[in-house]
Design a protein around this motif. Structure first.
Motif, PDB file in Angstrom:
ATOM      1  N   LEU A 167       6.181   3.845   7.030  1.00 40.13           N
ATOM      2  CA  LEU A 167       6.075   3.555   8.459  1.00 40.13           C
ATOM      3  C   LEU A 167       4.617   3.434   8.902  1.00 40.13           C
ATOM      4  O   LEU A 167       4.239   2.492   9.608  1.00 40.13           O
ATOM      5  CB  LEU A 167       6.781   4.652   9.250  1.00 40.13           C
ATOM      6  N   VAL A 168       3.773   4.374   8.448  1.00 38.16           N
ATOM      7  CA  VAL A 168       2.360   4.375   8.848  1.00 38.16           C
ATOM      8  C   VAL A 168       1.634   3.149   8.316  1.00 38.16           C
ATOM      9  O   VAL A 168       0.925   2.437   9.048  1.00 38.16           O
ATOM     10  CB  VAL A 168       1.674   5.667   8.364  1.00 38.16           C
ATOM     11  N   PHE A 169       1.817   2.852   7.012  1.00 38.71           N
ATOM     12  CA  PHE A 169       1.098   1.723   6.416  1.00 38.71           C
ATOM     13  C   PHE A 169       1.591   0.385   6.954  1.00 38.71           C
ATOM     14  O   PHE A 169       0.800  -0.551   7.110  1.00 38.71           O
ATOM     15  CB  PHE A 169       1.223   1.768   4.888  1.00 38.71           C
ATOM     16  N   MET A 215       0.824  -1.206   0.000  1.00 35.53           N
ATOM     17  CA  MET A 215       0.000   0.000   0.000  1.00 35.53           C
ATOM     18  C   MET A 215       0.864   1.264   0.000  1.00 35.53           C
ATOM     19  O   MET A 215       0.578   2.238  -0.708  1.00 35.53           O
ATOM     20  CB  MET A 215      -0.922  -0.007   1.216  1.00 35.53           C
ATOM     21  N   ALA A 216       1.949   1.252   0.802  1.00 35.64           N
ATOM     22  CA  ALA A 216       2.837   2.411   0.838  1.00 35.64           C
ATOM     23  C   ALA A 216       3.492   2.637  -0.520  1.00 35.64           C
ATOM     24  O   ALA A 216       3.634   3.785  -0.977  1.00 35.64           O
ATOM     25  CB  ALA A 216       3.906   2.204   1.916  1.00 35.64           C
ATOM     26  N   LYS A 217       3.881   1.562  -1.195  1.00 35.16           N
ATOM     27  CA  LYS A 217       4.486   1.675  -2.517  1.00 35.16           C
ATOM     28  C   LYS A 217       3.509   2.281  -3.517  1.00 35.16           C
ATOM     29  O   LYS A 217       3.861   3.176  -4.315  1.00 35.16           O
ATOM     30  CB  LYS A 217       4.923   0.282  -2.976  1.00 35.16           C
ATOM     31  N   LEU A 218       2.256   1.822  -3.497  1.00 38.91           N
ATOM     32  CA  LEU A 218       1.258   2.342  -4.437  1.00 38.91           C
ATOM     33  C   LEU A 218       0.982   3.825  -4.187  1.00 38.91           C
ATOM     34  O   LEU A 218       0.894   4.626  -5.141  1.00 38.91           O
ATOM     35  CB  LEU A 218      -0.040   1.527  -4.307  1.00 38.91           C
ATOM     36  N   VAL A 219       0.837   4.194  -2.904  1.00 38.47           N
ATOM     37  CA  VAL A 219       0.511   5.583  -2.590  1.00 38.47           C
ATOM     38  C   VAL A 219       1.686   6.512  -2.935  1.00 38.47           C
ATOM     39  O   VAL A 219       1.503   7.599  -3.506  1.00 38.47           O
ATOM     40  CB  VAL A 219       0.129   5.726  -1.102  1.00 38.47           C
ATOM     41  N   THR A 220       2.915   6.114  -2.612  1.00 35.03           N
ATOM     42  CA  THR A 220       4.075   6.967  -2.916  1.00 35.03           C
ATOM     43  C   THR A 220       4.314   7.083  -4.419  1.00 35.03           C
ATOM     44  O   THR A 220       4.745   8.136  -4.907  1.00 35.03           O
ATOM     45  CB  THR A 220       5.329   6.408  -2.236  1.00 35.03           C
ATOM     46  N   ASP A 221       4.029   6.010  -5.156  1.00 34.89           N
ATOM     47  CA  ASP A 221       4.147   6.093  -6.615  1.00 34.89           C
ATOM     48  C   ASP A 221       3.139   7.090  -7.181  1.00 34.89           C
ATOM     49  O   ASP A 221       3.434   7.822  -8.132  1.00 34.89           O
ATOM     50  CB  ASP A 221       3.935   4.717  -7.235  1.00 34.89           C
ATOM     51  N   ALA A 222       1.943   7.101  -6.577  1.00 37.08           N
ATOM     52  CA  ALA A 222       0.941   8.059  -7.034  1.00 37.08           C
ATOM     53  C   ALA A 222       1.364   9.494  -6.685  1.00 37.08           C
ATOM     54  O   ALA A 222       1.171  10.420  -7.481  1.00 37.08           O
ATOM     55  CB  ALA A 222      -0.415   7.740  -6.402  1.00 37.08           C
ATOM     56  N   LEU A 223       1.968   9.670  -5.487  1.00 40.61           N
ATOM     57  CA  LEU A 223       2.405  11.010  -5.083  1.00 40.61           C
ATOM     58  C   LEU A 223       3.609  11.493  -5.891  1.00 40.61           C
ATOM     59  O   LEU A 223       3.877  12.700  -5.959  1.00 40.61           O
ATOM     60  CB  LEU A 223       2.752  11.017  -3.595  1.00 40.61           C
ATOM     61  N   SER A 224       4.364  10.571  -6.478  1.00 48.28           N
ATOM     62  CA  SER A 224       5.515  10.981  -7.288  1.00 48.28           C
ATOM     63  C   SER A 224       5.100  11.751  -8.532  1.00 48.28           C
ATOM     64  O   SER A 224       5.917  12.443  -9.150  1.00 48.28           O
ATOM     65  CB  SER A 224       6.342   9.754  -7.684  1.00 48.28           C
TER      66      SER A 224
END
Length: 327
Positions: free
Chosen positions: A97-99, A70-79
């Motif tokens: 850390l949060v996810f 989930m963290a990978k998907l969200v950070t890729d979207a924020l990139s």
């Protein structure tokens, strides 16, 4: 390889690695000491994790992996958003850390719903499902399961939970003579079942530490394994049935196998004691069924011929009411 040997090898390996990572001489000795200290710290941590169940650990790992995804998907979207590399790096670390934390917590709280998590993996064909039967403490001490298993009426995977075996050991070590005899009898019966009846008994290691009572643990384990409980405990029977678990009660089986009698039938019975009501006498058939005879207190100790008047079926068993046969 036992646990002590594994720990010794781990400490030795850590010492060698620590020594080789430093320069020869005093620095090498310091590296070896650091390796030993680090290995001892890890061993202490491992001992502290002794109560961690396999299902809990598997659930935490599953939640951690889910959090990383989930963290990978969200950070890729924020990139895709125009952010500086420093800001994006800080956001990536924070979200990871949060996810990861949320994933582990959700995994631990909902571990009972993950049927794919060890040790509850169900990798079998639906048309070849194996029946799982869990033995409770009372049915082991009762002893009749030995003859039942010999007759091959029960088939499937027989499981004795670790907490049931622990309860048997506690009863066998009791200071009370009667309890100690019952506990030792239960342990002997388990040995007899494995040796003579040809039944393969599996010891289940899952302890379910969040529950204290053995009956609660049995019900929980039966739900997780989709198993049946074999028991003679009336209260456990009621509780488990109420929660939708199939229960095999040996007392109910014994009552169902008793011969059927009808009003008007004649039988012989020896009167052993007085009944609760006035002028009643009580005897027993060979299978333990209580026979109440009206107006027969004067005939205590005698073998009399009686006629059945009615039959009462109760949770505790069957009672036959009779009267002395008219001569």
């Amino acid at each position: 390889m036992n646990l002590l040997l594994a720990r010794i090898l781990f400490i030795t390996g850590s010492m060698i690695i620590g020594y080789q990572s430093m320069d020869p001489g005093k620095a090498g000795i310091l590296g070896a000491l650091i390796g030993i200290a680090a290995s001892l710290l890890i061993i202490i941590l491992e001992i502290g994790m002794r109560k961690v169940s396999m299902s809990g650990l598997s659930s935490a790992v599953f939640g951690l992996i889910l959090g990383l995804i989930m963290a990978k998907l969200v950070t890729d979207a924020l990139s895709l958003v125009p952010l500086s590399s420093a800001s994006l790096s800080s956001v990536r670390v924070t979200l990871t850390l949060v996810f990861c934390y949320l994933g582990m917590v959700i995994g631990l709280r909902g571990k009972d719903e993950f049927n794919i998590i060890i040790p509850y993996v169900k990798l079998r064909r639906q048309d070849q499902a194996e029946e799982v039967i869990i033995l409770d403490t009372s049915v082991i001490i009762d002893g009749r399961i030995t003859d039942i298993f010999k007759t091959k009426f029960l088939e499937g995977k027989i499981i004795v939970p670790r907490f049931v075996l622990k309860e048997l050991q506690q009863i066998a070590d009791s200071t009370d003579v009667i309890k100690r005899q019952r506990g030792r009898r239960g342990l002997e019966i388990l040995h007899t079942i494995q040796k003579e009846s040809g039944v393969d008994i599996t010891l289940h290691e899952e302890d379910i530490p969040e529950l204290k009572e053995v009956d609660e643990k049995l019900v929980k384990l039966a739900k997780l394994l989709e198993a049946k409980i074999l028991t003679v405990d009336f209260n456990l029977n009621r509780v488990a049935t109420f929660q939708g678990i199939k229960v095999l009660n040996i007392n109910e089986l014994a009552n169902a196998l008793k011969p059927v009698v009808f009003p008007g039938e004649q039988m012989h019975v020896k009167l052993l004691k007085e009944g609760k009501e006035h002028n009643q006498a009580v005897g027993y058939l060979e299978d333990g069924t209580m026979v109440v005879v009206e107006d027969a207190r004067r005939l205590l100790g005698q073998d009399v011929r009686v006629v059945v008047t009615s039959v009462l079926q109760t949770q505790a068993g069957r009672m036959i009411f009779t009267k002395i046969e008219d001569r």
